[in-house]
Scaffold this active site. Structure first.
Site, PDB file in Angstrom:
ATOM      1  N   TYR A   1       0.853  -1.200   0.000  1.00 16.40           N
ATOM      2  CA  TYR A   1       0.000   0.000   0.000  1.00 16.40           C
ATOM      3  C   TYR A   1       0.882   1.241   0.000  1.00 16.40           C
ATOM      4  O   TYR A   1       1.904   1.262   0.695  1.00 16.40           O
ATOM      5  CB  TYR A   1      -0.901   0.020   1.230  1.00 16.40           C
ATOM      6  CG  TYR A   1      -2.325  -0.376   0.908  1.00 16.40           C
ATOM      7  CD1 TYR A   1      -3.037   0.320  -0.057  1.00 16.40           C
ATOM      8  CD2 TYR A   1      -2.951  -1.426   1.570  1.00 16.40           C
ATOM      9  CE1 TYR A   1      -4.335  -0.036  -0.377  1.00 16.40           C
ATOM     10  CE2 TYR A   1      -4.247  -1.786   1.262  1.00 16.40           C
ATOM     11  CZ  TYR A   1      -4.934  -1.086   0.284  1.00 16.40           C
ATOM     12  OH  TYR A   1      -6.212  -1.431  -0.020  1.00 16.40           O
TER      13      TYR A   1
ATOM     14  N   GLU B   1      -0.607   4.862  -0.518  1.00 16.61           N
ATOM     15  CA  GLU B   1      -1.359   6.098  -0.783  1.00 16.61           C
ATOM     16  C   GLU B   1      -0.507   7.316  -0.459  1.00 16.61           C
ATOM     17  O   GLU B   1       0.265   7.298   0.510  1.00 16.61           O
ATOM     18  CB  GLU B   1      -2.629   6.159   0.078  1.00 16.61           C
ATOM     19  CG  GLU B   1      -3.815   5.510  -0.569  1.00 16.61           C
ATOM     20  CD  GLU B   1      -4.034   4.110  -0.058  1.00 16.61           C
ATOM     21  OE1 GLU B   1      -3.033   3.475   0.334  1.00 16.61           O
ATOM     22  OE2 GLU B   1      -5.193   3.667  -0.056  1.00 16.61           O
TER      23      GLU B   1
ATOM     24  N   ASP C   1      -6.481  15.308 -23.736  1.00 17.70           N
ATOM     25  CA  ASP C   1      -6.485  13.864 -23.498  1.00 17.70           C
ATOM     26  C   ASP C   1      -5.845  13.219 -24.730  1.00 17.70           C
ATOM     27  O   ASP C   1      -6.465  13.114 -25.786  1.00 17.70           O
ATOM     28  CB  ASP C   1      -7.934  13.412 -23.310  1.00 17.70           C
ATOM     29  CG  ASP C   1      -8.049  11.905 -23.102  1.00 17.70           C
ATOM     30  OD1 ASP C   1      -7.062  11.184 -23.363  1.00 17.70           O
ATOM     31  OD2 ASP C   1      -9.139  11.459 -22.692  1.00 17.70           O
TER      32      ASP C   1
ATOM     33  N   THR D   1      -3.717   7.321 -21.475  1.00 17.70           N
ATOM     34  CA  THR D   1      -3.555   5.941 -21.035  1.00 17.70           C
ATOM     35  C   THR D   1      -2.137   5.543 -21.432  1.00 17.70           C
ATOM     36  O   THR D   1      -1.483   6.231 -22.222  1.00 17.70           O
ATOM     37  CB  THR D   1      -4.548   4.992 -21.733  1.00 17.70           C
ATOM     38  OG1 THR D   1      -4.480   5.237 -23.141  1.00 17.70           O
ATOM     39  CG2 THR D   1      -5.963   5.196 -21.253  1.00 17.70           C
TER      40      THR D   1
ATOM     41  N   LYS E   1      -2.193   2.162 -25.116  1.00 20.92           N
ATOM     42  CA  LYS E   1      -2.656   2.211 -26.501  1.00 20.92           C
ATOM     43  C   LYS E   1      -1.431   2.351 -27.404  1.00 20.92           C
ATOM     44  O   LYS E   1      -0.577   1.465 -27.413  1.00 20.92           O
ATOM     45  CB  LYS E   1      -3.661   3.353 -26.682  1.00 20.92           C
ATOM     46  CG  LYS E   1      -4.941   3.178 -25.844  1.00 20.92           C
ATOM     47  CD  LYS E   1      -5.965   4.221 -26.195  1.00 20.92           C
ATOM     48  CE  LYS E   1      -7.296   4.016 -25.497  1.00 20.92           C
ATOM     49  NZ  LYS E   1      -7.355   4.565 -24.146  1.00 20.92           N
TER      50      LYS E   1
ATOM     51  N   ARG F   1      -1.586  -1.602 -18.966  1.00 24.23           N
ATOM     52  CA  ARG F   1      -2.892  -0.948 -18.848  1.00 24.23           C
ATOM     53  C   ARG F   1      -2.824   0.069 -17.708  1.00 24.23           C
ATOM     54  O   ARG F   1      -2.522  -0.286 -16.571  1.00 24.23           O
ATOM     55  CB  ARG F   1      -3.920  -2.037 -18.543  1.00 24.23           C
ATOM     56  CG  ARG F   1      -5.356  -1.642 -18.640  1.00 24.23           C
ATOM     57  CD  ARG F   1      -6.212  -2.867 -18.901  1.00 24.23           C
ATOM     58  NE  ARG F   1      -5.937  -3.346 -20.240  1.00 24.23           N
ATOM     59  CZ  ARG F   1      -6.425  -2.793 -21.364  1.00 24.23           C
ATOM     60  NH1 ARG F   1      -7.242  -1.768 -21.308  1.00 24.23           N
ATOM     61  NH2 ARG F   1      -6.115  -3.278 -22.543  1.00 24.23           N
TER      62      ARG F   1
HETATM   63  N1  DSN Z   1     -11.758   2.365 -24.767  1.00 27.19           N
HETATM   64  C1  DSN Z   1     -10.946   3.337 -25.433  1.00 27.19           C
HETATM   65  C2  DSN Z   1     -11.106   3.286 -26.912  1.00 27.19           C
HETATM   66  O1  DSN Z   1     -11.387   2.215 -27.412  1.00 27.19           O
HETATM   67  O2  DSN Z   1     -10.941   4.282 -27.573  1.00 27.19           O
HETATM   68  C3  DSN Z   1     -11.177   4.701 -24.924  1.00 27.19           C
HETATM   69  O3  DSN Z   1     -11.781   4.668 -23.707  1.00 27.19           O
END
Ligand code: DSN
Length: 488
Positions: free
Chosen positions: A75, A77, A252, A281, A284, A290
């Site tokens: 933990y 935090e 974003d 994120t 991607k 993730r």
């Molecule tokens: N789930 C992602 C996408 O497929 O674009 C974005 O949240």
């Protein structure tokens, strides 16, 4: 290191990774064999399908292995050096290394690597903006010493101030994201939201209309970024608009972070020099584990640091460690070559569709994705997505601007190049993908619903198309094995 069978170092890496996974799976098997089976099956499935989901990728074995350790058991935090738990020295080290890589890779003043997902990263950013920008009365003015002394009525006043701010984000059907102030997400309940769209004729972002909307709506936060817009954004123009109306600019970049990291998006297409806060994120186009992260100017750093425990649960040490490994990979020349290939391949995919008469939203792409308008095939997005999946081509349905079929059935299918580029696909292979997809869609027909109305979900594929296309996909994939040399 990306796996490739071309050099001895890569082969040795693959052999070591194989050993690690075999051992890990046999340990898992001794406790719950069904989980070991599902894990093996997932690799087999991913190896045998044409993954074109624009938000997915394949992380390296180094990134994946980093997640399977005891760093998960701690933990922590709080922030580096200021934890609510004892004995966080190693989590401090891990988080500091990940943040250092993020700052240096993106040229950001501050990086916060705790968010567990893109939604979480946006929540941290929204809270930071509210905390930093909303002017609240000083506690002394309210006649109290600390927040615990506030009366219910005073709390209500503060809640009212926080709860009545405005956010302006890209509309969903133009390619925006749910977390940019839309009702099915908490952001749509935190903010009064208005959206900006695209020019109906060109389907391109209309900056003049955006400026006019911003001037009228006067948002506290202007949100840029998208999950289904196939074009680049000029962040210098976004900054100008934000400044004209006194808004905080939040970008974003979840979808295109890999293209920023890989220096494909530079100058006015790189959001980091222009935005107050940038969220992403990490899994991607960035090809990490993730998770999410937030980049910020120093001005917002203290507010961003309140992410946990304000809106986040305990930071995941094992995932922050994997973010550090992925970000280290993204700082290599090899990653820049990969990122450029992602963009070049998207163009090849778009050209392949256009040459075969398909219709693309905006008429093409200059990022990592294309949005195919399948109404030209007489199909809904739902029918097209299912037919392509039957044929071994994994995509996802997506609304197109002013979509008559709404967000569930949709009229579009989104395809992206990050994953198959990781496997080594080039322009020729993506052209073949377009050929296969068009052929499947041409041989798919909608099936009338039981109420006699044109069906939006049911469809029929001509005989043999699914099997033939699956065989063609297998042939295409055979030369580009996923994790070459990795044997379980
Ligand atoms: N789930 C992602 C996408 O497929 O674009 C974005 O949240």
């Amino acid at each position: 290191m990306t796996l490739t069978t071309e050099n001895p170092a890569a082969l040795a890496y693959a052999a070591t990774a194989s050993q690690a996974y075999r051992s890990a799976l046999s340990v898992i098997e001794s406790v719950e064999p069904r989980i070991a089976d599902a894990t093996r099956q997932e690799l087999a499935d991913q190896r045998s399908s044409l993954k074109l989901i624009a938000s997915e990728n394949y992380a390296s074995p180094a990134v994946l292995l980093t997640m399977g350790t005891w760093l998960s058991d701690k933990y922590a935090e709080g922030t580096i050096g200021h934890r609510f738990y004892a004995a966080c020295q190693n989590i401090d080290t891990v988080e500091a290394i990940a943040a250092e890589h993020a700052r240096e890779l993106f040229g950001a003043e501050y990086a916060y690597v705790q968010p567990h997902s893109g939604i979480d990263a946006n929540l941290v950013a929204f809270w930071a903006i509210l905390a930093h920008r909303v002017e609240l009365p000083e506690l002394a003015e309210l006649g109290v010493k600390g927040i615990n002394d506030l009366t219910e009525e005073q709390w209500e006043t503060l809640r009212h101030k926080f709860g009545h701010q405005r956010a302006l984000g890209m509309s969903l059907d133009a390619g925006g994201h749910l977390t940019h102030g839309f009702r099915p997400n908490i952001s749509g309940k935190m903010f009064h939201q208005r959206s900006y769209g695209t020019d109906p004729a060109t389907q391109l972002l209309d900056y003049d209309l955006l400026r006019a909307t911003a001037k009228e709506f006067k948002p506290l936060v202007l949100i840029a970024g998208y999950s289904a817009y196939p074009r680049r954004v000029n962040f210098a123009r976004m900054r100008e608009i934000a400044d004209e109306v006194g808004a905080t600019l939040l970008v974003d970049m979840a979808h295109f972070a890999g293209l920023v990291a890989g220096k494909v998006f530079t100058g006015e297409e790189d959001p980091v020099p222009y935005a107050d806060l940038v969220t992403t994120t990490t899994h991607k186009s960035l090809r990490g584990p993730r998770g999410g992260l937030v980049l910020a100017t120093q001005e917002y750093a203290d507010s961003v640091d309140r992410g946990c425990p304000m809106v986040l649960g305990g930071p995941m040490g094992h995932v922050m460690a994997a973010k550090a490994v992925a970000l280290a990979e993204a700082r290599t020349p090899e990653f820049q070559t990969y990122a450029q290939a992602v963009a070049d391949n998207a163009k090849a995919l778009a050209d392949g569709f256009l040459r075969r008469g398909a219709r693309l939203v905006t008429g093409g792409t200059d990022n990592h994705l294309v949005l195919l308008d399948v109404s030209a095939f007489g199909l809904t997005g739902r029918q097209a997505e299912s037919a392509l999946l039957d044929a071994g081509i994994v995509t996802n349905r997506n609304a197109v601007p002013s979509d008559p079929n709404g967000a569930w059935y949709t009229s579009g299918v989104r395809l992206g190049t990050p994953a198959l580029t990781t496997r080594g696909f080039g322009a020729d292979e993506f052209d073949r993908v377009a050929e296969l997809a068009v052929s499947v869609l041409k041989q798919t027909t909608p099936v009338t619903a039981s109420n006699g109305q044109p069906g939006k979900a049911k469809y029929a594929l001509a005989d043999g198309v699914a099997d033939d296309t699956r065989a063609a996909c297998a042939e295409l994939l055979a030369d580009f094995p996923l994790y070459p040399g990795l044997q379980l």
